[in-house]
Design a protein around this motif. Structure first.
Motif, PDB file in Angstrom:
ATOM      1  N   LEU A  60       0.830  -1.188  -0.030  1.00  8.38           N
ATOM      2  CA  LEU A  60       0.065   0.017   0.101  1.00  8.38           C
ATOM      3  C   LEU A  60       0.902   1.259  -0.009  1.00  8.38           C
ATOM      4  CD1 LEU A  60      -2.782   1.407   0.200  1.00  8.38           C
ATOM      5  CD2 LEU A  60      -2.727   1.076   2.829  1.00  8.38           C
ATOM      6  N   SER A  61       2.194   1.324   0.642  1.00  2.00           N
ATOM      7  CA  SER A  61       3.012   2.157   0.676  1.00  2.00           C
ATOM      8  C   SER A  61       2.273   3.568   0.940  1.00  2.00           C
ATOM      9  CB  SER A  61       3.717   2.379  -0.642  1.00  2.00           C
ATOM     10  OG  SER A  61       4.599   1.179  -0.921  1.00  2.00           O
ATOM     11  N   GLY A  62       1.459   3.529   2.087  1.00  2.00           N
ATOM     12  CA  GLY A  62       0.827   5.144   2.348  1.00  2.00           C
ATOM     13  C   GLY A  62       0.029   5.568   1.086  1.00  2.00           C
ATOM     14  N   ALA A  63      -0.670   4.661   0.425  1.00  2.00           N
ATOM     15  CA  ALA A  63      -1.533   4.984  -0.976  1.00  2.00           C
ATOM     16  C   ALA A  63      -0.295   5.638  -1.716  1.00  2.00           C
ATOM     17  CB  ALA A  63      -2.590   6.056  -0.307  1.00  2.00           C
ATOM     18  N   GLY A  64       0.906   5.030  -1.961  1.00  2.00           N
ATOM     19  CA  GLY A  64       1.648   5.506  -2.964  1.00  2.00           C
ATOM     20  C   GLY A  64       2.758   6.442  -2.392  1.00  2.00           C
ATOM     21  N   THR A  65       2.398   7.146  -1.133  1.00  2.00           N
ATOM     22  CA  THR A  65       3.530   8.011  -0.567  1.00  2.00           C
ATOM     23  C   THR A  65       4.713   7.561  -0.432  1.00  2.00           C
ATOM     24  OG1 THR A  65       1.419   9.144   0.509  1.00  2.00           O
ATOM     25  CG2 THR A  65       3.555   9.627   1.234  1.00  2.00           C
ATOM     26  N   SER A 282       1.983  15.860  -5.049  1.00  2.00           N
ATOM     27  CA  SER A 282       1.907  15.702  -3.610  1.00  2.00           C
ATOM     28  C   SER A 282       2.449  14.099  -3.382  1.00  2.00           C
ATOM     29  CB  SER A 282       0.581  15.898  -2.835  1.00  2.00           C
ATOM     30  OG  SER A 282       0.476  15.782  -1.601  1.00  2.00           O
ATOM     31  N   LYS A 283       1.922  13.401  -2.179  1.00  2.00           N
ATOM     32  CA  LYS A 283       2.514  12.088  -1.907  1.00  2.00           C
ATOM     33  C   LYS A 283       3.885  12.087  -1.779  1.00  2.00           C
ATOM     34  CE  LYS A 283      -1.712   9.678  -3.077  1.00  2.00           C
ATOM     35  NZ  LYS A 283      -2.142   9.249  -1.774  1.00  2.00           N
ATOM     36  N   ALA A 284       4.573  11.411  -2.769  1.00  2.00           N
ATOM     37  CA  ALA A 284       5.973  10.873  -2.648  1.00  2.00           C
ATOM     38  C   ALA A 284       6.919  12.026  -2.501  1.00  2.00           C
ATOM     39  CB  ALA A 284       6.306   9.957  -3.762  1.00  2.00           C
ATOM     40  N   GLY A 286       7.066  14.425  -0.698  1.00  2.00           N
ATOM     41  CA  GLY A 286       7.230  14.799   0.813  1.00  2.00           C
ATOM     42  C   GLY A 286       8.072  13.632   1.588  1.00  2.00           C
ATOM     43  N   GLY A 287       8.633  12.820   0.659  1.00  2.00           N
ATOM     44  CA  GLY A 287       9.509  11.673   1.351  1.00  2.00           C
ATOM     45  C   GLY A 287       8.975  11.141   2.640  1.00  2.00           C
ATOM     46  N   SER A 288       7.614  10.876   2.375  1.00  2.00           N
ATOM     47  CA  SER A 288       6.551  10.330   3.559  1.00  2.00           C
ATOM     48  C   SER A 288       6.144  11.522   4.662  1.00  2.00           C
ATOM     49  CB  SER A 288       7.367   9.137   4.496  1.00  2.00           C
ATOM     50  OG  SER A 288       8.371   9.665   5.450  1.00  2.00           O
ATOM     51  N   LEU A 289       6.237  12.590   4.494  1.00  2.00           N
ATOM     52  CA  LEU A 289       5.803  13.676   5.290  1.00  2.00           C
ATOM     53  C   LEU A 289       4.923  14.738   4.424  1.00  2.00           C
ATOM     54  CD1 LEU A 289       8.949  14.558   7.430  1.00  2.00           C
ATOM     55  CD2 LEU A 289       7.038  13.132   7.982  1.00  2.00           C
ATOM     56  N   PRO A 290       3.846  15.097   5.131  1.00  2.00           N
ATOM     57  CA  PRO A 290       2.921  15.973   4.208  1.00  2.00           C
ATOM     58  C   PRO A 290       3.453  17.222   3.357  1.00  2.00           C
ATOM     59  CG  PRO A 290       2.081  15.623   6.600  1.00  2.00           C
ATOM     60  CD  PRO A 290       3.699  15.397   6.383  1.00  2.00           C
ATOM     61  N   LEU A 291       3.153  17.186   1.945  1.00  8.74           N
ATOM     62  CA  LEU A 291       3.721  18.208   1.189  1.00  8.74           C
ATOM     63  C   LEU A 291       2.937  18.238  -0.146  1.00  8.74           C
ATOM     64  CD1 LEU A 291       5.878  20.486   1.049  1.00  8.74           C
ATOM     65  CD2 LEU A 291       7.370  18.810   0.019  1.00  8.74           C
ATOM     66  N   ALA A 292       2.562  19.348  -0.513  1.00  2.00           N
ATOM     67  CA  ALA A 292       1.827  19.478  -1.795  1.00  2.00           C
ATOM     68  C   ALA A 292       2.014  20.563  -2.389  1.00  2.00           C
ATOM     69  CB  ALA A 292       0.363  19.195  -1.534  1.00  2.00           C
TER      70      ALA A 292
END
Length: 463
Positions: A60-65, A282-284, A286-292
């Motif tokens: 799932l990888s954080g829904a692709g994150t 967005s998603k990836a 941020g390297g797993s952190l919130p960013l858009a």
């Protein structure tokens, strides 16, 4: 008289208490927690360890994150470096060395023709806010308000993003047919179906009696994710670029889930070679952190100061983690790796269909893979020119497969219009051995689910 000691009470494991309290305290809107009743306590790469001691391969990888999986060393080091430096963690939209490094790295990965004449807007931390920003941008730049979107689309959960998604109702959005190889809305499939879809789009835009006002923009996903892992044909993508350019309609590419190497190129639009007017990211990133963010042609930059803002658009830790992730993917050619390994997994999964009529279609691009499960014994099939027939989707079987996968230590997601598509979004750091394990566990889960009497009972009548 002898006193009988009471039998010892066996307390439930701690993770069961956590799950029970979550069910009591959290809203009914929770999703993943319902189908994946685990309590992650440690994670590294593709592996998650639950509070019950079980280990899972995370597809799932954080829904692709999580492009690099969980807690990749380069991400952790980048975050530690910012924390240890004493740099501010919250800066609104002020310039910082961390932001400058992220922006420089991001622009170096974008198609050169696009990046050389682009601006970036940092948005709220979720992709849906970037979609909203894209809509506001093109409406301000064009003076028009209508939008073009596609059946099966998913662009987020805020009001404007939902309006452009496939389940919308009362909105100012014209819905266009998205080409679909397996369930073509025109009963044609393949290149013929994509050509009809493009012709219909042109007809609606050019017919003065179509009822479609002149739109500000068209938004599309190069691969529809939540819609069932439907890759857009490259030729159709080029047609959409031609159609929008000739009519001065801004083209917005939603790369929230397809970006950062996921589909076999760094950005999915590179498969077709198109250059959009706006990219939503967005998603990836941020390297797993919130960013858009949105990146867009400088000619569209007609906003007034404060036209789009957000308190948390200056997330320094996410920018550091994102810059490290983007650089690692680029330097280690993980996009190419995703294309090669994804093709191998697709072939292995397609080979399963010979022994499993319940596999209706296997599709995807790179490490964005979907397996649509069907009930070959139910209802009249949908006829398409390319694939012959498509039996009705089987969401009950898909749910059973997801649960059987979990029992075997494999986390997968479901998607598609009926929730009948098993989705795989493994990290780009997936090894050959892990890829084989994913396919083997999924195949074993499918066999077990097909034998399950509950699966068929849960499906109920098909007509």
């Amino acid at each position: 008289m002898a006193v009988t000691e009471p039998a010892p009470v066996e307390l439930p494991p701690a993770h069961e208490g956590i799950l029970r309290r979550q069910a009591l305290r959290e809203s009914a809107a929770r999703t993943y927690a319902r189908s994946l009743p685990i309590v992650p306590v440690r994670a590294r790469g593709m592996t998650i360890e639950g509070a019950d001691g079980r280990r899972y391969l995370d597809c799932l990888s954080g829904a692709g994150t999580l492009a690099l999986g969980h807690n990749h060393p380069v991400v952790l080091e980048a975050v530690r470096k910012v924390i240890d430096s004493g740099a501010p963690l919250h800066v609104l939209d002020l310039a910082t060395p961390v932001k400058d490094a992220f922006t420089t790295e991001l622009f170096s990965t974008l198609p050169r023709e696009f990046a050389d004449n682009a601006r970036i807007q940092f948005c709220g931390p979720a992709g849906t806010d970037a979609v909203e920003a894209a809509f506001k941008l093109v409406r301000a730049a064009t003076g028009r308000s209508e939008l073009l979107a596609f059946t099966g689309a998913y662009h987020g959960m805020t009001a404007g993003a939902l309006a452009a998604s496939g389940g919308a109702t009362d909105v100012r959005v014209t819905r266009l047919p998205f080409p679909h190889r397996y369930r073509c809305p025109f009963g044609a499939g393949g290149e013929r179906g994509a050509d009809i879809a493009a012709r219909w789009t042109e007809y609606l835009l050019d017919d003065p009696k179509s009822g479609v006002p002149e739109p500000a923009a068209m938004i599309l996903e190069p691969v529809q994710g939540e819609g069932g892992v439907n890759p857009a044909p490259d030729g159709w993508m080029r047609r959409m670029r031609e159609i929008t350019r000739e009519r001065s309609i801004a083209l917005i590419a939603d790369e929230v889930q397809t970006g950062v190497g996921r589909t076999g190129t760094f950005w999915a639009v590179e498969h077709s070679g198109i250059v959009p007017d706006v990219m939503v990211l967005s998603k990836a990133i941020g390297g797993s952190l919130p960013l858009a963010v949105i990146v867009y042609r400088s000619e569209l930059d007609l906003w007034q100061p404060g036209a789009h803002a957000g308190t948390f658009r200056g997330n320094q830790l996410a920018m550091a983690a994102g810059a490290a992730t983007l650089a690692y993917v680029r330097e280690n050619r993980l996009a190419e790796r995703a294309g090669t390994l994804g093709a191998r997994m697709l072939a292995a999964l397609q080979a399963l269909s010979a022994d499993h009529p319940s596999i209706g279609d296997v599709r995807g691009r790179g490490l964005m893979i979907g397996i649509e499960l069907v009930d070959p014994e139910a209802g009249p099939p949908t006829v398409t020119a390319e694939n012959g027939s498509a039996p009705p989707p089987d969401p009950a079987l898909a749910t059973a497969v997801q649960q059987e996968c979990l029992r075997r230590g494999l986390i997968v997601e479901l998607g598609g219009r009926h929730g009948a598509v098993v989705r795989l979004l493994p990290p780009l750091t997936l090894t050959d051995e892990q890829a084989t394990a994913v396919v083997d566990r999924l195949a074993d889960a499918l066999r077990a689910a097909e034998r399950s009497p509950y699966c068929r009972a849960a499906a109920g009548p098909t007509r």
